[in-house]
Design an enzyme around this catalytic site. Structure first.
Site, PDB file in Angstrom:
ATOM      1  N   ARG A  62      35.375  45.420  37.545  1.00 41.32           N
ATOM      2  CA  ARG A  62      35.281  46.070  38.851  1.00 41.32           C
ATOM      3  C   ARG A  62      34.239  47.189  38.821  1.00 41.32           C
ATOM      4  NH1 ARG A  62      39.350  50.141  41.718  1.00 41.32           N
ATOM      5  NH2 ARG A  62      38.699  49.867  43.883  1.00 41.32           N
ATOM      6  N   HIS A  66      30.963  47.470  41.219  1.00 37.62           N
ATOM      7  CA  HIS A  66      30.715  48.640  42.062  1.00 37.62           C
ATOM      8  C   HIS A  66      29.410  49.333  41.683  1.00 37.62           C
ATOM      9  CE1 HIS A  66      34.899  49.418  43.998  1.00 37.62           C
ATOM     10  NE2 HIS A  66      34.697  48.125  43.800  1.00 37.62           N
ATOM     11  N   ASP A  74      22.546  50.317  37.527  1.00 42.38           N
ATOM     12  CA  ASP A  74      21.826  51.418  36.870  1.00 42.38           C
ATOM     13  C   ASP A  74      22.745  52.512  36.318  1.00 42.38           C
ATOM     14  OD1 ASP A  74      22.705  52.634  39.197  1.00 42.38           O
ATOM     15  OD2 ASP A  74      20.759  53.512  39.714  1.00 42.38           O
ATOM     16  N   ASN A  93      35.610  54.026  45.132  1.00 39.46           N
ATOM     17  CA  ASN A  93      35.594  54.270  43.695  1.00 39.46           C
ATOM     18  C   ASN A  93      36.686  55.208  43.200  1.00 39.46           C
ATOM     19  OD1 ASN A  93      33.361  52.603  43.089  1.00 39.46           O
ATOM     20  ND2 ASN A  93      31.939  54.202  43.743  1.00 39.46           N
ATOM     21  N   HIS A 191      39.559  38.486  41.052  1.00 36.42           N
ATOM     22  CA  HIS A 191      40.862  38.989  41.499  1.00 36.42           C
ATOM     23  C   HIS A 191      42.013  38.246  40.831  1.00 36.42           C
ATOM     24  CE1 HIS A 191      39.203  40.815  45.518  1.00 36.42           C
ATOM     25  NE2 HIS A 191      38.754  41.426  44.429  1.00 36.42           N
ATOM     26  N   ASP A 252      42.326  32.457  35.536  1.00 34.11           N
ATOM     27  CA  ASP A 252      42.570  31.053  35.864  1.00 34.11           C
ATOM     28  C   ASP A 252      42.272  30.793  37.335  1.00 34.11           C
ATOM     29  OD1 ASP A 252      44.734  32.196  37.191  1.00 34.11           O
ATOM     30  OD2 ASP A 252      46.170  31.674  35.613  1.00 34.11           O
TER      31      ASP A 252
END
Length: 326
Positions: A62, A66, A74, A93, A191, A252
Site C-alpha cells: 500500500r 501511495h 520517489d 496516508n 486487497h 489468492d
C-alpha cells in the site's frame, strides 16, 4: 470539466511523451557495483521480520502504491513535515504503516553504502520481498530510482484514489498515471491481503446518501454483519476489518469472488462491477489459475513501479528517508 481533472489530464498527456526515456534508465541490479549487497540486505531484513509481522506485506504494498501515485515513485510519501502538510499528513496516508520499517532498512544500507541506495528503491524492493515471503507473487524490480524532496498533502489528496471512488474517478486517476482498466483490476487484487479501518467504508453502512441509509450495492447480509460485529457506528475510526475475510493472509483469488458477491469492502471494490471492461477482467481472472493471476499482477506492479520515476540528476539519494533535505 473540473479544472483539477483537466490539469491532471494535460499533465498525463505530457508524461506519455517523456515516460519512455525515463523508464529506460532503470535497470536490473542497478547497485551491482556501487553497493553489491543492497538487494540482499533489503531481502534479508524483510525475511527476518515479516514472519513475525505478516501484515507488513499489505502495509508495504500500500505504501508503494501511495508513493507512486504522487509525483511518481520517489519516496516522497516517507517525508515527515514539521508543519503537517506532507503527503503522509493527508487523509489517504494517515493509516499507512511501515515508515519505521523503511527507516530501519535505510539505516542498515547507510552503514554499508552511505548515500547510495534511494528510499524510493527501498520501498519498491521491500514491498515486493514482503509479498513474496508471505506466499504472494514475485515481480521484477529494476532499480535506479532517485528520491524527491517535495511532499505535499494536497497532491496526495488529489491523486490517491479514495475508497469511496466510483468507476469514473478510478479510471481517471489511474489513467493520469499511465495505468489502464486492466491494471486497475489487477492492482485492486492486492486487497486480497490486509485490513482496513472502519472509517474507510462506514458511510456505506450508515450514511451512503449523505442523509443516512445503506449502499444498495453492498450485500445486505454482509452489511448487517459489519454493523453488528465490526463497526457499530459511523464514527468508528479505530476498529480494523479484514478486506478479504477468512483469507486476508493469503494472496489468492478470493477477493474477486467476494467482489462478484457484492461483498467488496469499499465502494471502489464494488465499482469494478459497474464497467463492462473491469467486470470482464474479473471474470477472466476467476476462470484462470492463481499462477496466471500472479503473472498478470506482476506485470501491473512492474508498470506501476516505473511511474514518473526520477533517475540520475533528476533526483537525489536522501540519507534519511523521513527528511527532505537529508
Amino acid at each position: 470539466m473540473n479544472c483539477l481533472i483537466a490539469i491532471a489530464l494535460s499533465v498525463s498527456f505530457f508524461l506519455v511523451g517523456i515516460v519512455g526515456p525515463i523508464q529506460a534508465q532503470l535497470q536490473m541490479n542497478f547497485y551491482a557495483n556501487s553497493c553489491p549487497n543492497a538487494e540482499k540486505i533489503v531481502q534479508d531484513f524483510v525475511s527476518n521480520h515479516v514472519s513475525n509481522a505478516p501484515s507488513l506485506a499489505a502495509a508495504l504494498i500500500r505504501m508503494h502504491f501511495h508513493d507512486c501515485f504522487v509525483r511518481g515513485c520517489d519516496g516522497s510519501v516517507l517525508i515527515n513535515s514539521t508543519s503537517g502538510n506532507a503527503e503522509r499528513d493527508a487523509t489517504p496516508n494517515l493509516t499507512v504503516r511501515g515508515f519505521g520499517f523503511i527507516d530501519a532498512i535505510k539505516s542498515v544500507l547507510e552503514a554499508q553504502c552511505p548515500g547510495i541506495v534511494s528510499c524510493a528503491d527501498i520501498i519498491a524492493l521491500a514491498s515486493r520481498d514482503a509479498v513474496v515471503f508471505t506466499g504472494g507473487p514475485n515481480w521484477s524490480v529494476p532499480t535506479g530510482r532517485r528520491d524527491g524532496r517535495i511532499s505535499n498533502a494536497a497532491e496526495a489528496l488529489a491523486n490517491i484514489p479514495p475508497p469511496t471512488s466510483n468507476i469514473t474517478n478510478l479510471q481517471t486517476l489511474f489513467a493520469n498515471q499511465g495505468l489502464d482498466l486492466k491494471d486497475l483490476v489487477l492492482l485492486s487484487g492486492a486487497h486480497t491481503i490486509g485490513v482496513s479501518h472502519c472509517s474507510s467504508f462506514t458511510n456505506r453502512l450508515y450514511n451512503f446518501t449523505g442523509r443516512g441509509g445503506q449502499d444498495p450495492a453492498l450485500d445486505s447480509e454482509y452489511a448487517a454483519n459489519l454493523k453488528s460485529r465490526k463497526c457499530p457506528s459511523l464514527n468508528d475510526n479505530k476498529t480494523i476489518v479484514e478486506m478479504d475475510p477468512g483469507s486476508r493472509k493469503t494472496f489468492d483469488l478470493s477477493y474477486y469472488q467476494l467482489v462478484l458477491k457484492r461483498r467488496g469492502l469499499f465502494q471502489s471494490d464494488s465499482a469494478l462491477t459497474t464497467n463492462p471492461t473491469t467486470l470482464s477482467n474479473i471474470n477472466r481472472i476467476l476462470t484462470g489459475s492463481v499462477g496466471s493471476f500472479f503473472s498478470e499482477f506482476a506485470k501491473s506492479m512492474e508498470k506501476m513501479g516505473r511511474i514518473n520515476v526520477k533517475t540520475g540528476s533528476a533526483g537525489v539519494v536522501r540519507r534519511q528517508c523521513s527528511v527532505a533535505n537529508s
